[in-house]
Design an enzyme around this catalytic site. Sequence first.
Site, PDB file in Angstrom:
ATOM      1  N   SER A  70     -46.579  -8.112  54.275  1.00 14.28           N
ATOM      2  CA  SER A  70     -45.266  -8.361  52.976  1.00 14.28           C
ATOM      3  C   SER A  70     -45.552  -9.669  51.814  1.00 14.28           C
ATOM      4  CB  SER A  70     -44.040  -8.453  53.493  1.00 14.28           C
ATOM      5  OG  SER A  70     -44.056  -7.044  53.871  1.00 14.28           O
TER       6      SER A  70
HETATM    7  N1  SAH Z   1     -45.997  -6.755  59.735  1.00 14.07           N
HETATM    8  C1  SAH Z   1     -47.307  -7.142  59.329  1.00 14.07           C
HETATM    9  C2  SAH Z   1     -47.487  -6.088  57.512  1.00 14.07           C
HETATM   10  C3  SAH Z   1     -47.243  -5.069  57.570  1.00 14.07           C
HETATM   11  S1  SAH Z   1     -48.072  -3.911  56.866  1.00 14.07           S
HETATM   12  C4  SAH Z   1     -47.581  -8.266  58.679  1.00 14.07           C
HETATM   13  O1  SAH Z   1     -46.837  -9.547  59.234  1.00 14.07           O
HETATM   14  O2  SAH Z   1     -48.910  -8.885  58.399  1.00 14.07           O
HETATM   15  C5  SAH Z   1     -47.530  -2.138  57.785  1.00 14.07           C
HETATM   16  C6  SAH Z   1     -48.338  -1.810  59.079  1.00 14.07           C
HETATM   17  O3  SAH Z   1     -47.828  -0.625  60.149  1.00 14.07           O
HETATM   18  C7  SAH Z   1     -49.420  -1.415  59.332  1.00 14.07           C
HETATM   19  O4  SAH Z   1     -50.435  -2.761  59.568  1.00 14.07           O
HETATM   20  C8  SAH Z   1     -49.818  -0.203  59.174  1.00 14.07           C
HETATM   21  O5  SAH Z   1     -50.699  -0.072  60.475  1.00 14.07           O
HETATM   22  C9  SAH Z   1     -48.897  -0.167  60.367  1.00 14.07           C
HETATM   23  N2  SAH Z   1     -48.145   1.336  60.948  1.00 14.07           N
HETATM   24  C10 SAH Z   1     -48.206   1.951  60.506  1.00 14.07           C
HETATM   25  N3  SAH Z   1     -47.574   3.214  60.525  1.00 14.07           N
HETATM   26  C11 SAH Z   1     -47.325   2.924  62.405  1.00 14.07           C
HETATM   27  C12 SAH Z   1     -47.047   2.886  62.966  1.00 14.07           C
HETATM   28  N4  SAH Z   1     -46.177   4.786  63.140  1.00 14.07           N
HETATM   29  N5  SAH Z   1     -46.965   2.952  64.617  1.00 14.07           N
HETATM   30  C13 SAH Z   1     -47.051   1.318  64.165  1.00 14.07           C
HETATM   31  N6  SAH Z   1     -47.375   0.891  63.372  1.00 14.07           N
HETATM   32  C14 SAH Z   1     -47.671   1.396  61.664  1.00 14.07           C
END
Ligand code: SAH
Length: 255
Positions: A104
């Site tokens: 993000s």
């Molecule tokens: N917080 C992260 C960015 C998040 S992007 C950072 O600081 O870099 C969103 C993330 O959520 C992705 O890595 C994606 O793979 C993960 N994601 C999506 N669905 C998910 C789920 N059901 N459980 C856990 N992670 C998930």
Amino acid sequence: MYNCPQNRQHVFCFTRVAALLAFLIVCSIDILVSAQSLPVSEMQQERKRMVETQFKGLGRTPIENAAVLQAMLTVPRHLFVPSSHRRLSYEDTPLPIGFGQTISQPYIVALMTQALGVEPGMKVLEIGTGSGYQAAVLAQITPHVYTVEIIEELYRSASKRLQDLGYSSVVVRQGDGYFGLSEGAPYDRIIVTCAALHIPAPLFDQLKPGGKMIIPVGGGFETQRLLLVSKDQQGGRTSQTLELVRFVPLLRGTH
Ligand code: SAH
């Protein structure tokens, strides 16, 4: 390819080729080094600039919480970003981290952390580890951080990165975060960094009475509502829309 006179200038010619090769080697080392290890003081300056230019104006909710500002000034975001995008680490933008996912933009990380009201000693669960950056920001404020990632490769790289950078207190797990993480439950705070179609009941169940969760709700790749959800002492729920945002979707199933 290299046009040398036939007889008497072999030595001169060899010297020129050697010099050219040496120049090319030095150039490529230089490019590699500058992409991998940008000077620490320069990066600190970049973080200062990020806080001064992106967190106080632009008609957005200002970031004023001292602990959040300190965390954003401290965590080396450029080490959570792929080297191909490292020069953009401190710009006001999300960046790709592979597998169709993004880290993000810094402002959103700061805004969510501030809105959640994370305090030292609180137990916090993050859904969507991604690069591990948000988890590191949380870990600057409290040592009790749990984070869940569904994509195995991202889980592995974020675990290693957090360990290597000294954020070894962060508990990183692979799984479907829709179901939360029973290992550390109940939590004071939950932060979801991918967009869900609704508030997952298992996550709300894992909040302590008086706890709070921040979560983008809406379809993936559409404008979503960033909700601050509170659980009262009787287990009742209230929620408030903070902003309109765009997050990658919360994935379901096995990955
Ligand atoms: N917080 C992260 C960015 C998040 S992007 C950072 O600081 O870099 C969103 C993330 O959520 C992705 O890595 C994606 O793979 C993960 N994601 C999506 N669905 C998910 C789920 N059901 N459980 C856990 N992670 C998930």
